[in-house]
Write an enzyme that holds these catalytic residues in place. Structure first.
Site, PDB file in Angstrom:
ATOM      1  N   SER A 121      55.267  34.614  26.880  1.00 44.85           N
ATOM      2  CA  SER A 121      54.640  33.595  26.799  1.00 44.85           C
ATOM      3  C   SER A 121      54.840  32.104  26.184  1.00 44.85           C
ATOM      4  O   SER A 121      55.134  32.128  25.339  1.00 44.85           O
ATOM      5  CB  SER A 121      52.671  34.129  25.884  1.00 44.85           C
ATOM      6  OG  SER A 121      52.078  32.135  26.152  1.00 44.85           O
ATOM      7  N   SER A 122      55.206  31.436  26.857  1.00 45.89           N
ATOM      8  CA  SER A 122      55.329  29.806  26.424  1.00 45.89           C
ATOM      9  C   SER A 122      54.181  29.615  24.597  1.00 45.89           C
ATOM     10  O   SER A 122      55.217  28.798  23.804  1.00 45.89           O
ATOM     11  CB  SER A 122      55.013  28.243  26.870  1.00 45.89           C
ATOM     12  OG  SER A 122      54.940  28.854  28.357  1.00 45.89           O
TER      13      SER A 122
ATOM     14  N   GLN B  92      43.277  35.069  35.777  1.00 44.25           N
ATOM     15  CA  GLN B  92      43.943  33.972  36.305  1.00 44.25           C
ATOM     16  C   GLN B  92      44.129  34.094  38.238  1.00 44.25           C
ATOM     17  O   GLN B  92      43.397  33.464  38.797  1.00 44.25           O
ATOM     18  CB  GLN B  92      44.998  32.866  35.553  1.00 44.25           C
ATOM     19  CG  GLN B  92      46.016  31.639  36.323  1.00 44.25           C
ATOM     20  CD  GLN B  92      46.612  31.090  36.153  1.00 44.25           C
ATOM     21  OE1 GLN B  92      46.013  30.365  35.178  1.00 44.25           O
ATOM     22  NE2 GLN B  92      47.457  31.627  35.610  1.00 44.25           N
TER      23      GLN B  92
ATOM     24  N   GLY C 128      51.849  35.534  37.989  1.00 44.96           N
ATOM     25  CA  GLY C 128      52.396  36.457  36.834  1.00 44.96           C
ATOM     26  C   GLY C 128      50.587  37.176  36.913  1.00 44.96           C
ATOM     27  O   GLY C 128      49.904  36.896  36.458  1.00 44.96           O
ATOM     28  N   GLN C 129      50.524  38.650  36.351  1.00 42.17           N
ATOM     29  CA  GLN C 129      50.245  39.365  36.363  1.00 42.17           C
ATOM     30  C   GLN C 129      49.622  39.233  34.621  1.00 42.17           C
ATOM     31  O   GLN C 129      48.805  39.761  34.731  1.00 42.17           O
ATOM     32  CB  GLN C 129      50.689  40.628  36.929  1.00 42.17           C
ATOM     33  CG  GLN C 129      49.824  41.751  36.833  1.00 42.17           C
ATOM     34  CD  GLN C 129      48.602  41.729  37.238  1.00 42.17           C
ATOM     35  OE1 GLN C 129      48.855  41.373  38.702  1.00 42.17           O
ATOM     36  NE2 GLN C 129      47.241  41.826  36.615  1.00 42.17           N
TER      37      GLN C 129
ATOM     38  N   ASP D 165      48.414  36.307  33.245  1.00 42.00           N
ATOM     39  CA  ASP D 165      46.773  35.880  33.778  1.00 42.00           C
ATOM     40  C   ASP D 165      45.993  36.629  34.338  1.00 42.00           C
ATOM     41  O   ASP D 165      46.078  36.194  35.224  1.00 42.00           O
ATOM     42  CB  ASP D 165      47.305  34.751  33.666  1.00 42.00           C
ATOM     43  CG  ASP D 165      48.126  33.987  32.685  1.00 42.00           C
ATOM     44  OD1 ASP D 165      47.817  33.848  31.551  1.00 42.00           O
ATOM     45  OD2 ASP D 165      49.406  33.569  33.363  1.00 42.00           O
TER      46      ASP D 165
ATOM     47  N   HIS E 136      58.634  33.307  33.811  1.00 38.96           N
ATOM     48  CA  HIS E 136      58.978  32.228  34.781  1.00 38.96           C
ATOM     49  C   HIS E 136      59.641  32.903  36.038  1.00 38.96           C
ATOM     50  O   HIS E 136      59.683  32.623  37.011  1.00 38.96           O
ATOM     51  CB  HIS E 136      58.791  30.490  34.275  1.00 38.96           C
ATOM     52  CG  HIS E 136      57.541  30.875  33.833  1.00 38.96           C
ATOM     53  ND1 HIS E 136      57.362  30.081  32.519  1.00 38.96           N
ATOM     54  CD2 HIS E 136      56.928  30.189  33.658  1.00 38.96           C
ATOM     55  CE1 HIS E 136      56.205  29.801  31.947  1.00 38.96           C
ATOM     56  NE2 HIS E 136      55.641  30.001  32.821  1.00 38.96           N
TER      57      HIS E 136
ATOM     58  N   VAL F  51      56.412  40.042  31.980  1.00 35.09           N
ATOM     59  CA  VAL F  51      57.591  40.270  31.736  1.00 35.09           C
ATOM     60  C   VAL F  51      57.413  40.367  29.646  1.00 35.09           C
ATOM     61  O   VAL F  51      56.790  39.879  29.509  1.00 35.09           O
ATOM     62  CB  VAL F  51      58.925  39.349  32.005  1.00 35.09           C
ATOM     63  CG1 VAL F  51      60.071  39.397  30.617  1.00 35.09           C
ATOM     64  CG2 VAL F  51      59.413  39.252  33.439  1.00 35.09           C
TER      65      VAL F  51
HETATM   66  O1  PAF Z   1      49.578  29.344  34.494  1.00 35.24           O
HETATM   67  C1  PAF Z   1      49.531  28.791  34.615  1.00 35.24           C
HETATM   68  O2  PAF Z   1      50.553  28.191  34.188  1.00 35.24           O
HETATM   69  C2  PAF Z   1      48.295  27.976  34.767  1.00 35.24           C
HETATM   70  O3  PAF Z   1      47.473  28.455  34.774  1.00 35.24           O
HETATM   71  C3  PAF Z   1      48.516  27.573  35.835  1.00 35.24           C
HETATM   72  C4  PAF Z   1      48.251  27.973  37.216  1.00 35.24           C
HETATM   73  C5  PAF Z   1      50.388  26.502  36.623  1.00 35.24           C
HETATM   74  C6  PAF Z   1      47.583  26.026  35.779  1.00 35.24           C
HETATM   75  O4  PAF Z   1      47.348  24.919  35.651  1.00 35.24           O
END
Ligand code: PAF
Length: 298
Positions: free
Chosen positions: A188-189, A156, A150-151, A153, A34, A179
């Site tokens: 990742s969290s 997404q 971020g790449q 995901d 992040h 990263v």
């Molecule tokens: O990637 C994420 O953290 C989530 O999918 C997002 C884009 C914040 C939507 O809740």
């Protein structure tokens, strides 16, 4: 740094923000991945005499979790996240509660289209509907000029781009490369869920993708087979949901073994109760180098 917990507080702050407004949508539990998004957002917003605004949203979106998923145990670390945002020169944090985002049942949602039904969409039905719905709502509330994703995901990211294009939202979407930890594991969290034996196995995802990328000059099948060989080394510790090659722009599956060009090699796998995803850009075809750098507009 302004912290807004309600739409009214956000609207009052938004009226005074200097442009360009660059939004980083997150679910919190901020880590170095992040931080890379926040730094890119700061660069895009500017740091000179008249800087624009970096805005971050922190919201664990219930709409993108299926009933059997980890909504309840998803890490929530707001105070720490606010310290991270302040250290990264964020101007505005929007951290609403669920009632603020969804004061009533969300009856109208965003259909993610065909690319939303494959890969993550196949294994997490409803996931992309939830993601795109909350992202569209965040875009309406924050009204950013640019949004940073971020790449990691990658699907997404592709779907957010598609939504922005299809609904003519006029927001620039910026992608930031994944990263990784020193051993290659994508940050990742959800890595927090891994036990230490699982954490030791987890880098095999990236090792498999790197092997696939290195074999990409030989075509789609060679890339996938090379990745599968590496995954087999993890034995029963790993359950692979999918390993797939998709076209870079559309995220449509590469079906033709004669395919050449820019693609993404993507994986999702479960280690115990933790589901991990990762991907790398690859250049498929004769004479092409393996793992591609992400172009700025990826
Ligand atoms: O990637 C994420 O953290 C989530 O999918 C997002 C884009 C914040 C939507 O809740």
């Amino acid at each position: 740094m302004i912290v807004a917990g309600t739409r009214a507080e956000l609207a009052a702050a938004r009226a005074r923000l200097a442009g360009p407004v660059v939004l980083v949508p997150t679910m919190g539990a901020l880590h170095d991945g992040h931080r890379a998004l926040l730094r890119r957002a700061r660069e895009l917003a500017g740091t000179g005499a008249r800087p624009g605004t970096v805005a971050v949203s922190i919201f664990v979106n219930p709409l993108q979790f299926a009933p059997n998923e980890d909504l309840d145990r998803y890490p929530r670390t707001l105070n720490e996240d606010l310290r991270t945002c302040a250290a990264e020169h964020v101007d505005l944090v929007f951290a609403p509660g669920v009632r603020e985002m969804y004061p009533a049942q969300q009856l109208v949602t965003v259909d993610p289209g065909p690319a939303g039904g494959i890969l993550e969409g196949e294994f997490r039905p409803g996931f992309f509907r939830g993601v795109l719905t909350v992202v569209l709502k965040l875009f309406s509330l924050v009204r950013p000029d640019v949004a940073v994703f971020g790449q990691k995901d990658a699907q997404q990211l592709a779907l957010v781009r598609q939504m922005v294009a299809d609904f003519a939202l006029g927001i620039e979407i910026e992608a930031v490369p994944t990263v990784r930890a020193a051993d290659g594991l994508a940050l990742s969290s959800r890595n927090k869920y891994l036990s230490s034996p699982e954490r030791a196995v987890a880098p095999v995802l990236h090792q498999a993708l790197a092997a696939g990328a290195a074999a990409a000059a030989g075509g789609p099948r060679a890339a996938l087979e090379a990745a599968r060989r590496v995954l087999a080394l993890a034995g029963g510790a790993l359950t692979v949901d999918y390993l797939a090659l998709v076209e870079r722009g559309t995220y449509g599956p590469v079906r033709d073994d004669a395919f050449e060009g820019a693609a993404v090699l993507a994986i999702a796998a479960r280690l115990g109760g933790t589901r991990l995803i990762d991907n790398v850009p690859v250049q498929i075809g004769a004479g092409q180098p393996g793992m591609a750098e992400h172009a700025a507009d990826d």
